[in-house]
Scaffold this active site. Sequence first.
Site: not given
Ligand code: PAF
Length: 279
Positions: A30, A34, A36-37, A61, A147-148, A186
């Site tokens: 999203m 950072h 982690g991503h 979500q 990510g875990q 984030s």
């Molecule tokens: O983990 C996230 O950043 C979100 O939940 C995802 C998997 C990108 C779905 O919008």
Amino acid sequence: MKICQTIEEMHAACRVARSSGKRLGFVPTMGALHEGHLSLVRAAKTNSDTVAASIFVNPTQFSPTEDLAKYPRDFESDRALLGKEGVALLFSPSVQEMYPTGAVTWVTVEGLSEKLDGKSRPGHFRGVTTVVAKLFHILEPDAAFFGQKDAAQLAIIRRMVRDLNFPVEIIACPIVREKDGLAMSSRNAYLNAEQRGQATVLCRSLTCVRQLWETGETGPDKLLTAGLKELEKEKSVRVDYFEIIDPNSLNPVQKAEKGTLIAIAAWLGATRLIDNILL
Ligand code: PAF
């Protein structure tokens, strides 16, 4: 890096990337990226021939009372980071592109979606599974990296993939932490200096549980009591959940053993943080 804003363009670009048996790895995000991503992107790079990522702040979500409007967004900086890491394809659709007027179809993993974060964020996981299912259809990746840290999300996506026979390998990557132990998120950007200091209590209480378990204590009640005692040292931190569970079913366990998940969510002011460890 090729940036696609339409489903048609991204679908076609991914088809080309997968031609002649090449493996496509996918990192859904999203944005507000950072380390982690970026660790997910690096894992995807070592595991795939081509890496695709998405940046889409998925409105379904977030509940109406949550932080959708103020969720951190910095497309230019995210784009630069992904480009530097060698991402070849970036999907950044509009909300209208992903949810055209009249979209009423949902993917729900029943039973699991109401646990952990799903308890205090009703509808959250339905939004996650719906968007991830859509992304999987659009990109058709061979592998997707999660990510875990979002342990419930991981369990729910794994179950969705199994139940709906998505031909995607789900690869979980370890939590990346700041030097003082705080799990990268984030949402850490919302914390003021005082809360930032207090936030380390989440990983300290998890460590406390692990240390007690390492001495031979396996009773969930005793382990949780020790964790909560540590958490209570920060008076302004409000616990949302603290659970000792099976990482696949998300059900409480009778006995904590190797592989058991200890998961926590807590509020610091208006910010809700999550963290976990696998014993
Ligand atoms: O983990 C996230 O950043 C979100 O939940 C995802 C998997 C990108 C779905 O919008």
